[in-house]
Design a protein around this motif. Sequence first.
Motif, PDB file in Angstrom:
ATOM      1  N   PRO B 124       0.813  -1.231   0.000  1.00 38.29           N
ATOM      2  CA  PRO B 124       0.000   0.000   0.000  1.00 38.29           C
ATOM      3  C   PRO B 124       0.843   1.276   0.000  1.00 38.29           C
ATOM      4  O   PRO B 124       0.637   2.168  -0.835  1.00 38.29           O
ATOM      5  N   VAL B 125       1.822   1.357   0.886  1.00 36.30           N
ATOM      6  CA  VAL B 125       2.624   2.593   0.973  1.00 36.30           C
ATOM      7  C   VAL B 125       3.443   2.803  -0.302  1.00 36.30           C
ATOM      8  O   VAL B 125       3.553   3.927  -0.805  1.00 36.30           O
ATOM      9  N   ALA B 126       3.991   1.725  -0.850  1.00 37.29           N
ATOM     10  CA  ALA B 126       4.804   1.864  -2.065  1.00 37.29           C
ATOM     11  C   ALA B 126       3.941   2.352  -3.230  1.00 37.29           C
ATOM     12  O   ALA B 126       4.357   3.215  -4.008  1.00 37.29           O
ATOM     13  N   LEU B 127       2.732   1.810  -3.340  1.00 38.00           N
ATOM     14  CA  LEU B 127       1.890   2.163  -4.494  1.00 38.00           C
ATOM     15  C   LEU B 127       1.298   3.558  -4.335  1.00 38.00           C
ATOM     16  O   LEU B 127       1.097   4.264  -5.328  1.00 38.00           O
ATOM     17  N   VAL B 128       1.032   3.990  -3.101  1.00 35.28           N
ATOM     18  CA  VAL B 128       0.595   5.376  -2.889  1.00 35.28           C
ATOM     19  C   VAL B 128       1.748   6.316  -3.241  1.00 35.28           C
ATOM     20  O   VAL B 128       1.564   7.328  -3.915  1.00 35.28           O
ATOM     21  N   ALA B 129       2.963   5.965  -2.808  1.00 35.74           N
ATOM     22  CA  ALA B 129       4.133   6.806  -3.121  1.00 35.74           C
ATOM     23  C   ALA B 129       4.334   6.913  -4.624  1.00 35.74           C
ATOM     24  O   ALA B 129       4.716   7.964  -5.134  1.00 35.74           O
ATOM     25  N   ALA B 130       4.079   5.818  -5.339  1.00 36.40           N
ATOM     26  CA  ALA B 130       4.324   5.789  -6.788  1.00 36.40           C
ATOM     27  C   ALA B 130       3.167   6.360  -7.597  1.00 36.40           C
ATOM     28  O   ALA B 130       3.235   6.395  -8.823  1.00 36.40           O
ATOM     29  N   ASP B 131       2.088   6.803  -6.938  1.00 31.25           N
ATOM     30  CA  ASP B 131       0.888   7.268  -7.663  1.00 31.25           C
ATOM     31  C   ASP B 131       0.360   6.184  -8.597  1.00 31.25           C
ATOM     32  O   ASP B 131      -0.119   6.473  -9.712  1.00 31.25           O
ATOM     33  N   ALA B 132       0.439   4.942  -8.158  1.00 27.55           N
ATOM     34  CA  ALA B 132       0.005   3.831  -9.015  1.00 27.55           C
ATOM     35  C   ALA B 132      -1.518   3.774  -9.119  1.00 27.55           C
ATOM     36  O   ALA B 132      -2.228   4.348  -8.294  1.00 27.55           O
ATOM     37  N   ARG B 133      -1.974   3.073 -10.140  1.00 25.48           N
ATOM     38  CA  ARG B 133      -3.408   2.860 -10.336  1.00 25.48           C
ATOM     39  C   ARG B 133      -3.694   1.362 -10.241  1.00 25.48           C
ATOM     40  O   ARG B 133      -2.946   0.552 -10.786  1.00 25.48           O
ATOM     41  N   ILE B 134      -4.768   1.026  -9.536  1.00 24.56           N
ATOM     42  CA  ILE B 134      -5.164  -0.369  -9.406  1.00 24.56           C
ATOM     43  C   ILE B 134      -6.239  -0.630 -10.460  1.00 24.56           C
ATOM     44  O   ILE B 134      -7.271   0.051 -10.475  1.00 24.56           O
ATOM     45  N   GLU B 135      -5.982  -1.580 -11.342  1.00 27.31           N
ATOM     46  CA  GLU B 135      -6.943  -1.921 -12.391  1.00 27.31           C
ATOM     47  C   GLU B 135      -7.824  -3.061 -11.899  1.00 27.31           C
ATOM     48  O   GLU B 135      -7.315  -4.050 -11.353  1.00 27.31           O
ATOM     49  N   ILE B 136      -9.126  -2.914 -12.119  1.00 29.40           N
ATOM     50  CA  ILE B 136     -10.091  -3.848 -11.543  1.00 29.40           C
ATOM     51  C   ILE B 136     -11.063  -4.295 -12.627  1.00 29.40           C
ATOM     52  O   ILE B 136     -11.486  -3.488 -13.460  1.00 29.40           O
ATOM     53  N   ALA B 137     -11.418  -5.589 -12.604  1.00 22.99           N
ATOM     54  CA  ALA B 137     -12.481  -6.085 -13.480  1.00 22.99           C
ATOM     55  C   ALA B 137     -13.579  -6.659 -12.596  1.00 22.99           C
ATOM     56  O   ALA B 137     -13.289  -7.299 -11.586  1.00 22.99           O
ATOM     57  N   GLY B 141     -18.048  -4.369 -15.239  1.00 21.65           N
ATOM     58  CA  GLY B 141     -17.070  -3.888 -16.219  1.00 21.65           C
ATOM     59  C   GLY B 141     -15.736  -3.590 -15.567  1.00 21.65           C
ATOM     60  O   GLY B 141     -15.443  -4.077 -14.485  1.00 21.65           O
ATOM     61  N   ARG B 142     -14.945  -2.772 -16.258  1.00 20.14           N
ATOM     62  CA  ARG B 142     -13.586  -2.507 -15.771  1.00 20.14           C
ATOM     63  C   ARG B 142     -13.475  -1.092 -15.248  1.00 20.14           C
ATOM     64  O   ARG B 142     -14.153  -0.190 -15.739  1.00 20.14           O
ATOM     65  N   ARG B 143     -12.616  -0.897 -14.283  1.00 18.42           N
ATOM     66  CA  ARG B 143     -12.342   0.451 -13.778  1.00 18.42           C
ATOM     67  C   ARG B 143     -10.935   0.512 -13.230  1.00 18.42           C
ATOM     68  O   ARG B 143     -10.301  -0.521 -12.998  1.00 18.42           O
ATOM     69  N   GLY B 144     -10.441   1.727 -13.032  1.00 16.28           N
ATOM     70  CA  GLY B 144      -9.130   1.925 -12.419  1.00 16.28           C
ATOM     71  C   GLY B 144      -9.295   2.852 -11.230  1.00 16.28           C
ATOM     72  O   GLY B 144     -10.087   3.790 -11.276  1.00 16.28           O
ATOM     73  N   VAL B 145      -8.582   2.564 -10.153  1.00 18.25           N
ATOM     74  CA  VAL B 145      -8.688   3.378  -8.935  1.00 18.25           C
ATOM     75  C   VAL B 145      -7.274   3.780  -8.519  1.00 18.25           C
ATOM     76  O   VAL B 145      -6.380   2.922  -8.460  1.00 18.25           O
ATOM     77  N   ALA B 146      -7.077   5.057  -8.216  1.00 21.16           N
ATOM     78  CA  ALA B 146      -5.767   5.515  -7.722  1.00 21.16           C
ATOM     79  C   ALA B 146      -5.478   4.813  -6.397  1.00 21.16           C
ATOM     80  O   ALA B 146      -6.384   4.624  -5.582  1.00 21.16           O
ATOM     81  N   ALA B 147      -4.198   4.443  -6.187  1.00 25.10           N
ATOM     82  CA  ALA B 147      -3.840   3.731  -4.954  1.00 25.10           C
ATOM     83  C   ALA B 147      -4.322   4.489  -3.722  1.00 25.10           C
ATOM     84  O   ALA B 147      -4.802   3.888  -2.762  1.00 25.10           O
ATOM     85  N   ALA B 148      -4.219   5.823  -3.753  1.00 24.81           N
ATOM     86  CA  ALA B 148      -4.615   6.625  -2.581  1.00 24.81           C
ATOM     87  C   ALA B 148      -6.112   6.492  -2.286  1.00 24.81           C
ATOM     88  O   ALA B 148      -6.542   6.710  -1.154  1.00 24.81           O
ATOM     89  N   ASP B 149      -6.907   6.147  -3.316  1.00 20.68           N
ATOM     90  CA  ASP B 149      -8.349   5.965  -3.108  1.00 20.68           C
ATOM     91  C   ASP B 149      -8.728   4.493  -2.977  1.00 20.68           C
ATOM     92  O   ASP B 149      -9.906   4.164  -2.793  1.00 20.68           O
ATOM     93  N   PHE B 150      -7.748   3.614  -3.117  1.00 21.65           N
ATOM     94  CA  PHE B 150      -8.024   2.170  -3.082  1.00 21.65           C
ATOM     95  C   PHE B 150      -7.886   1.614  -1.670  1.00 21.65           C
ATOM     96  O   PHE B 150      -8.706   0.827  -1.217  1.00 21.65           O
ATOM     97  N   PHE B 151      -6.818   2.041  -0.972  1.00 17.65           N
ATOM     98  CA  PHE B 151      -6.564   1.527   0.384  1.00 17.65           C
ATOM     99  C   PHE B 151      -7.320   2.414   1.365  1.00 17.65           C
ATOM    100  O   PHE B 151      -6.963   3.569   1.580  1.00 17.65           O
ATOM    101  N   LEU B 152      -8.391   1.878   1.949  1.00 20.32           N
ATOM    102  CA  LEU B 152      -9.321   2.719   2.713  1.00 20.32           C
ATOM    103  C   LEU B 152      -9.202   2.533   4.220  1.00 20.32           C
ATOM    104  O   LEU B 152      -9.719   3.347   4.986  1.00 20.32           O
ATOM    105  N   GLY B 153      -8.554   1.471   4.670  1.00 21.51           N
ATOM    106  CA  GLY B 153      -8.451   1.250   6.112  1.00 21.51           C
ATOM    107  C   GLY B 153      -7.979  -0.152   6.373  1.00 21.51           C
ATOM    108  O   GLY B 153      -7.601  -0.870   5.439  1.00 21.51           O
TER     109      GLY B 153
END
Lengths: 151, 279
Positions: B124-137, B141-153
């Motif tokens: 989680p911390v590495a992907l937030v630092a990298a501004d990564a996007r999590i791709e989801i199916a 359908g498909r969507r992408g979520v920014a790491a900062a909005d993906f890890f919620l708690g």
Amino acid sequence: MTARLTVNGRPCDLPEQGTATLLDLLRDQLMLTGAKRGCNYGVCGTCSVLIDGMLGRACLTLAADCAGRSVTTVEALDADGSPDPIQRCLVEAGAVQCGFCTPAMVLAARALLDANPRPSRAEIVAAISGNICRCSGYGAIVEAIAAAAHG
Amino acid sequence: MTAVAYHRPACLDDALALLAADEDARPLAGGQTLVPMLNLDLLAPTAIVSLADLADLRGIAALADGSIRIGAMETHARIAASRIFAAGQALVPRAAGHIASPAIRNFGTIGGACAHGDPVSDWPVALVAADARIEIAGPAGRRGVAAADFFLGFLTTALEPGEIVTAIVVPPVPGRAIHLRYSRIDSDYATVIVAGAADIRDGICRSVRLAVGACGPVPVRLAAVEDLLTGRPLEPALVAAAGRMLAEAIDPLDDVRGSAAYRRRILPGLVARALAGVA
Ligand SMILES: Cc1cc2nc3c(=O)[nH]c(=O)nc-3n(C[C@H](O)[C@H](O)[C@H](O)COP(=O)(O)OP(=O)(O)OC[C@H]3O[C@@H](n4cnc5c(N)ncnc54)[C@H](O)[C@@H]3O)c2cc1C
Ligand code: FES
Ligand code: FES
């Protein structure tokens, strides 16, 4: 065709229970008890075996997910009657106390030496970092692996 | 014991259909978290849906814009060994190489770790630092979520029931990678993680990003800290101020790996060491 896996070169059937682990299969079905059940949740490393040549936790691997894969346990290492050099060096270094961690240590060292035949001390320590020795014989274990590598 | 079915779908659509048909079915990636939970009777799924044969979830490849797409089923070990990551993106393989021990890294996957969403874990911390996007199916359908909005708690992510993480996309990251992980011993979860990247030339910080992990329910990254450091010479007093701001913003627990006070105490020093390492 039923899916199968190979254990020490022999094909075997997959268990019906989807949640049966590779460790359950090895110990309870195949009577290969070299892989030990220490914690059964991934922390101690005593169940480690080679899965397609990679060190892995048998207790964290579902047997069904090993279809098509090839598993090597410590029992295969001296199948030709002579121990692996790592086993010999562990004995010579006095690195086997109760012996519970030993089969997995042997396989962790085997995986290391197969990938990196001349490891540094730091690389040896990193390679066995997931294998706990309750007798705390790490010094002699590291020494033995170094001896197996460097002769 | 009731029988638990094991399915091994050959394509993503079949996997999604199996999950849609049975809400108590569970996807299986590396099993390094799911299987211990099964062994400890913490979970009782009706079926296991193995993601092992899904080609869409494999591969580490560069995209046209310099982003790196990491398939969800790529293991920590394969990511750690990859040479494809450029400049600051190298924080990603560095994070992978510090997870647990070799046996866990050989089988644990980035997608499984993201789906599990453990805040003390390394992704989680590495992907937030990298501004990564999590791709989801998923069924919708498909969507992408920014790491900062993906890890919620704590063990909570933006993933909806029936959805599968398919890939993680890491955009180009300027500067040099930062990854500092303090743990009691190798192979243990971290006490504090500092991940990020910085472009420091002639003592002046051109750009910086810093995220702190294992210190609360979600990774902490502060725009105020990054603004404070950017464009300035990295004097010790300024770096110390940045470290203090982060130490005040984290929300750690007391646990076996360190008390909350201890984590707050060591964080500024780790931040200073991290920045000195890339200066
Ligand atoms: C002893 C030990 C030490 C560890 N130390 C660390 C550590 O220091 N740092 C660290 O970061 N991690 C650590 N881990 C965790 C490890 O990294 C796991 O591999 C990881 O968290 C889960 O990945 P997996 O592929 O094994 O997932 P699995 O166990 O297969 O799955 C985990 C969960 O995610 C779901 N899932 C899996 N894949 C997907 C997907 N693609 N889409 C949707 N849902 C999915 C599963 O249903 C399950 O709920 C450790 C684990 C162990 C056993
Ligand atoms: S029994 Fe598998 S790691 Fe302890
Ligand atoms: S020799 Fe006893 S656990 Fe290692």
